[in-house]
Design a protein around this motif. Structure first.
Motif, PDB file in Angstrom:
ATOM      1  N   LYS A  13     -66.360  45.808  29.243  1.00 17.35           N
ATOM      2  CA  LYS A  13     -65.471  45.246  29.788  1.00 17.35           C
ATOM      3  C   LYS A  13     -65.797  45.317  31.785  1.00 17.35           C
ATOM      4  CE  LYS A  13     -61.215  48.043  32.013  1.00 17.35           C
ATOM      5  NZ  LYS A  13     -60.814  49.075  31.879  1.00 17.35           N
ATOM      6  N   PRO A  14     -66.196  43.905  31.588  1.00 18.55           N
ATOM      7  CA  PRO A  14     -66.965  43.347  32.442  1.00 18.55           C
ATOM      8  C   PRO A  14     -65.888  43.276  33.588  1.00 18.55           C
ATOM      9  CG  PRO A  14     -67.105  42.152  30.879  1.00 18.55           C
ATOM     10  CD  PRO A  14     -66.196  42.679  30.278  1.00 18.55           C
ATOM     11  N   LEU A  15     -66.174  43.972  34.904  1.00 18.00           N
ATOM     12  CA  LEU A  15     -65.698  44.004  36.269  1.00 18.00           C
ATOM     13  C   LEU A  15     -65.123  42.876  37.103  1.00 18.00           C
ATOM     14  CD1 LEU A  15     -66.824  47.673  36.813  1.00 18.00           C
ATOM     15  CD2 LEU A  15     -64.240  47.374  34.913  1.00 18.00           C
ATOM     16  N   GLU A  16     -63.829  42.939  37.400  1.00 18.76           N
ATOM     17  CA  GLU A  16     -63.484  42.216  38.610  1.00 18.76           C
ATOM     18  C   GLU A  16     -63.446  42.521  40.035  1.00 18.76           C
ATOM     19  OE1 GLU A  16     -60.367  39.566  37.037  1.00 18.76           O
ATOM     20  OE2 GLU A  16     -60.736  38.954  35.179  1.00 18.76           O
ATOM     21  N   TYR A  17     -63.788  43.383  40.588  1.00 19.51           N
ATOM     22  CA  TYR A  17     -63.552  44.498  41.848  1.00 19.51           C
ATOM     23  C   TYR A  17     -64.464  43.816  42.717  1.00 19.51           C
ATOM     24  CZ  TYR A  17     -62.685  48.484  38.227  1.00 19.51           C
ATOM     25  OH  TYR A  17     -61.798  49.089  37.605  1.00 19.51           O
ATOM     26  N   GLU A  18     -64.073  43.280  43.575  1.00 17.99           N
ATOM     27  CA  GLU A  18     -65.140  43.303  45.120  1.00 17.99           C
ATOM     28  C   GLU A  18     -64.965  44.407  45.517  1.00 17.99           C
ATOM     29  OE1 GLU A  18     -61.734  40.568  46.831  1.00 17.99           O
ATOM     30  OE2 GLU A  18     -62.491  39.278  45.964  1.00 17.99           O
ATOM     31  N   LEU A  23     -77.510  45.563  40.514  1.00 14.51           N
ATOM     32  CA  LEU A  23     -76.904  46.157  39.954  1.00 14.51           C
ATOM     33  C   LEU A  23     -75.640  46.703  39.810  1.00 14.51           C
ATOM     34  CD1 LEU A  23     -79.130  49.473  40.535  1.00 14.51           C
ATOM     35  CD2 LEU A  23     -79.236  47.941  38.641  1.00 14.51           C
ATOM     36  N   ILE A  24     -74.873  46.287  40.580  1.00 12.27           N
ATOM     37  CA  ILE A  24     -73.536  46.081  41.500  1.00 12.27           C
ATOM     38  C   ILE A  24     -72.718  44.791  39.892  1.00 12.27           C
ATOM     39  CG2 ILE A  24     -71.498  45.849  42.271  1.00 12.27           C
ATOM     40  CD1 ILE A  24     -72.675  48.174  44.531  1.00 12.27           C
ATOM     41  N   SER A  25     -73.531  43.570  40.644  1.00  8.70           N
ATOM     42  CA  SER A  25     -73.092  42.367  40.308  1.00  8.70           C
ATOM     43  C   SER A  25     -73.068  42.533  38.719  1.00  8.70           C
ATOM     44  CB  SER A  25     -73.921  41.175  40.812  1.00  8.70           C
ATOM     45  OG  SER A  25     -73.664  40.905  42.404  1.00  8.70           O
ATOM     46  N   VAL A  26     -74.041  42.711  38.135  1.00  6.08           N
ATOM     47  CA  VAL A  26     -73.888  43.071  36.436  1.00  6.08           C
ATOM     48  C   VAL A  26     -73.205  43.699  35.364  1.00  6.08           C
ATOM     49  CG1 VAL A  26     -75.623  45.235  35.532  1.00  6.08           C
ATOM     50  CG2 VAL A  26     -75.860  43.051  34.398  1.00  6.08           C
ATOM     51  N   THR A  27     -72.266  43.630  36.390  1.00  6.12           N
ATOM     52  CA  THR A  27     -70.923  44.656  35.619  1.00  6.12           C
ATOM     53  C   THR A  27     -69.376  43.531  35.871  1.00  6.12           C
ATOM     54  OG1 THR A  27     -69.773  45.461  37.732  1.00  6.12           O
ATOM     55  CG2 THR A  27     -71.784  46.940  36.413  1.00  6.12           C
ATOM     56  N   GLY A  28     -70.241  42.063  36.700  1.00  4.30           N
ATOM     57  CA  GLY A  28     -69.185  41.769  37.101  1.00  4.30           C
ATOM     58  C   GLY A  28     -68.226  41.707  38.164  1.00  4.30           C
ATOM     59  N   ALA A  29     -68.429  42.397  38.816  1.00  6.21           N
ATOM     60  CA  ALA A  29     -67.682  42.700  40.453  1.00  6.21           C
ATOM     61  C   ALA A  29     -69.034  42.769  40.991  1.00  6.21           C
ATOM     62  CB  ALA A  29     -67.967  44.779  40.614  1.00  6.21           C
ATOM     63  N   LYS A  30     -68.249  42.090  42.309  1.00  6.55           N
ATOM     64  CA  LYS A  30     -68.716  41.157  43.575  1.00  6.55           C
ATOM     65  C   LYS A  30     -69.089  41.799  44.796  1.00  6.55           C
ATOM     66  CE  LYS A  30     -67.731  37.053  45.871  1.00  6.55           C
ATOM     67  NZ  LYS A  30     -67.076  36.368  47.034  1.00  6.55           N
ATOM     68  N   SER A  31     -70.172  41.781  45.109  1.00  5.37           N
ATOM     69  CA  SER A  31     -70.735  42.434  46.575  1.00  5.37           C
ATOM     70  C   SER A  31     -70.489  41.399  47.153  1.00  5.37           C
ATOM     71  CB  SER A  31     -71.959  42.970  46.302  1.00  5.37           C
ATOM     72  OG  SER A  31     -72.971  44.063  47.368  1.00  5.37           O
ATOM     73  N   MET A  32     -69.549  42.809  48.125  1.00  5.19           N
ATOM     74  CA  MET A  32     -69.500  41.790  49.380  1.00  5.19           C
ATOM     75  C   MET A  32     -70.156  42.013  50.952  1.00  5.19           C
ATOM     76  SD  MET A  32     -66.531  40.627  48.378  1.00  5.19           S
ATOM     77  CE  MET A  32     -65.520  39.791  49.440  1.00  5.19           C
ATOM     78  N   ALA A  83     -63.866  44.005  50.855  1.00  6.03           N
ATOM     79  CA  ALA A  83     -64.016  45.226  49.996  1.00  6.03           C
ATOM     80  C   ALA A  83     -62.871  45.933  49.327  1.00  6.03           C
ATOM     81  CB  ALA A  83     -64.971  45.751  50.095  1.00  6.03           C
ATOM     82  N   LYS A  84     -62.608  45.902  48.050  1.00  7.40           N
ATOM     83  CA  LYS A  84     -61.297  47.649  48.029  1.00  7.40           C
ATOM     84  C   LYS A  84     -62.111  48.852  47.311  1.00  7.40           C
ATOM     85  CE  LYS A  84     -58.282  44.367  48.235  1.00  7.40           C
ATOM     86  NZ  LYS A  84     -59.031  42.525  49.228  1.00  7.40           N
ATOM     87  N   HIS A 140     -61.119  63.172  43.322  1.00  2.00           N
ATOM     88  CA  HIS A 140     -61.887  63.254  44.172  1.00  2.00           C
ATOM     89  C   HIS A 140     -60.298  63.306  45.289  1.00  2.00           C
ATOM     90  CE1 HIS A 140     -64.731  59.342  42.276  1.00  2.00           C
ATOM     91  NE2 HIS A 140     -64.970  60.538  41.966  1.00  2.00           N
ATOM     92  N   GLN A 141     -60.989  62.810  46.498  1.00  4.49           N
ATOM     93  CA  GLN A 141     -60.002  63.249  47.681  1.00  4.49           C
ATOM     94  C   GLN A 141     -58.496  62.037  47.695  1.00  4.49           C
ATOM     95  OE1 GLN A 141     -58.665  66.669  49.043  1.00  4.49           O
ATOM     96  NE2 GLN A 141     -60.421  66.796  46.874  1.00  4.49           N
ATOM     97  N   THR A 142     -59.862  61.176  47.491  1.00  4.21           N
ATOM     98  CA  THR A 142     -58.994  59.466  48.211  1.00  4.21           C
ATOM     99  C   THR A 142     -58.387  59.275  46.468  1.00  4.21           C
ATOM    100  OG1 THR A 142     -60.306  58.789  50.168  1.00  4.21           O
ATOM    101  CG2 THR A 142     -59.125  57.409  49.102  1.00  4.21           C
ATOM    102  N   PRO A 143     -57.159  58.680  46.158  1.00  9.31           N
ATOM    103  CA  PRO A 143     -57.054  58.572  45.000  1.00  9.31           C
ATOM    104  C   PRO A 143     -57.947  56.808  44.937  1.00  9.31           C
ATOM    105  CG  PRO A 143     -54.998  58.731  46.005  1.00  9.31           C
ATOM    106  CD  PRO A 143     -56.311  58.731  47.092  1.00  9.31           C
ATOM    107  N   VAL A 144     -58.311  56.892  43.406  1.00  7.03           N
ATOM    108  CA  VAL A 144     -58.792  55.631  42.493  1.00  7.03           C
ATOM    109  C   VAL A 144     -57.931  54.922  41.862  1.00  7.03           C
ATOM    110  CG1 VAL A 144     -60.911  55.155  41.255  1.00  7.03           C
ATOM    111  CG2 VAL A 144     -61.131  57.266  43.139  1.00  7.03           C
ATOM    112  N   THR A 145     -57.677  54.073  41.848  1.00  8.98           N
ATOM    113  CA  THR A 145     -56.849  53.484  40.788  1.00  8.98           C
ATOM    114  C   THR A 145     -57.772  52.373  40.303  1.00  8.98           C
ATOM    115  OG1 THR A 145     -55.969  51.601  42.845  1.00  8.98           O
ATOM    116  CG2 THR A 145     -54.477  53.128  41.909  1.00  8.98           C
ATOM    117  N   LEU A 146     -57.412  52.097  39.271  1.00  8.18           N
ATOM    118  CA  LEU A 146     -58.601  50.802  38.143  1.00  8.18           C
ATOM    119  C   LEU A 146     -57.895  49.846  37.776  1.00  8.18           C
ATOM    120  CD1 LEU A 146     -61.110  53.125  37.252  1.00  8.18           C
ATOM    121  CD2 LEU A 146     -61.385  51.967  38.606  1.00  8.18           C
TER     122      LEU A 146
END
Length: 281
Positions: free
Chosen positions: A142-147, A177-186, A225-226, A275-281
């Motif tokens: 499941k490739p990710l598009e997160y920043e 290690l982050i980038s391999v998921t498709g996410a972008k490390s800002m 970053a988000k 988590h105390q800060t809500p996580v939305t995916l």
């Protein structure tokens, strides 16, 4: 299959069980066998115990090292603080035979001996150095598009002269290690700044700790970053809880949780509800 004594530490099992669960699932998928380190104690926390009584610190750390050695296994940690404490203790004991003898005199009272053979590894560096980027990539369904903001923390890379994992001021391991998921490390300013937790810092100087946290969060905001991706439950705790009072709402994920998502793990098993800060995916 690589096999390690799994050192949980304190924060993950007590506050963020999803980090433990996702680590176990990801490790199994990548051919890593994690063996529970029965009767392990706190590492103990390098920023607290060592500062007050080094003899107590190194004896407690040596006990954990001896338990792994007794099972013929090296230790794998998922926490920078545990990694720093156990790695430093193992290094000092391997370099100082007199100190090792003193520690073993203490351990003998509980029927243990440490011969000085245990290696201490961090989950992230095992993934990068032993498993490899391409092997990890083959498990991504499941490739990710997160920043995201890659947060290294203090004890993962330093002291750099004995760990020699990466450039301590301009590291790249976690970004890859982050980038391999498709996410972008800002990219961002002050990438290796302390999160503000620091054990004794947070307890003794909370205002200073929160200033560090706020500086990090502002830099992360400016980067675009988000999400925050960490490799340490202590950093995880500081950002997850600390940002609420500062007016920020960045979802915080341990690297194992990010991998769990990208490898198709059931979101309910990621422990995001803790988590105390809500996580939305």
């Amino acid at each position: 299959m690589a096999k390690y004594a799994f050192f949980l530490g304190c924060i993950a099992p007590l506050r963020y069980p999803g980090i433990e669960k996702s680590t176990r699932v990801v490790a199994e998928a990548l051919g890593i066998e994690l063996v529970d380190l029965t009767n392990a104690s706190c590492c103990p926390a390098p920023g607290v115990i060592r500062a007050f009584d080094k003899k107590t610190w190194i004896a407690a750390a040596a006990r954990n090292l001896a338990l792994a050695e007794k099972n013929g296994l090296d230790i794998l940690t998922i926490c920078n603080g545990c990694y720093g404490s156990l790695f430093d203790a193992a290094h000092e004991l391997s370099e100082n035979k007199d100190l090792l003898a003193d520690v073993n005199e203490i351990l003998s009272k509980i029927g243990l001996e440490y011969k000085g053979t245990t290696k201490v590894r961090h989950f992230a560096e095992v993934l990068y150095n032993d498993i490899g980027i391409e092997a990890i990539r083959s498990k991504i369904v499941k490739p990710l598009e997160y920043e995201v903001a890659a947060f290294y923390g203090c004890h993962f890379l330093k002291p750099s002269k004995i760990k020699q994992l990466d450039d301590p001021e301009n590291p790249h391991i976690l970004d890859e290690l982050i980038s391999v998921t498709g996410a972008k490390s800002m990219p961002r300013k002050q990438k290796v700044l302390c999160c503000g937790a620091g054990g004794g810092l947070r307890a003794g100087f909370p205002n200073n700790a929160m200033k560090l946290t706020e500086t990090n969060l502002e830099n992360i905001k400016e980067s675009g970053a988000k999400y925050i991706i960490d490799v340490c439950p202590f950093c995880h705790l500081q950002f997850d809880i600390g940002q609420k009072d500062l007016g920020y709402t960045f979802p915080v994920l341990h690297l194992s949780q990010l991998y769990g998502i990208a490898m198709g793990m059931d979101v309910k098993e990621l422990g995001l509800s803790a988590h105390q800060t809500p996580v939305t995916l």
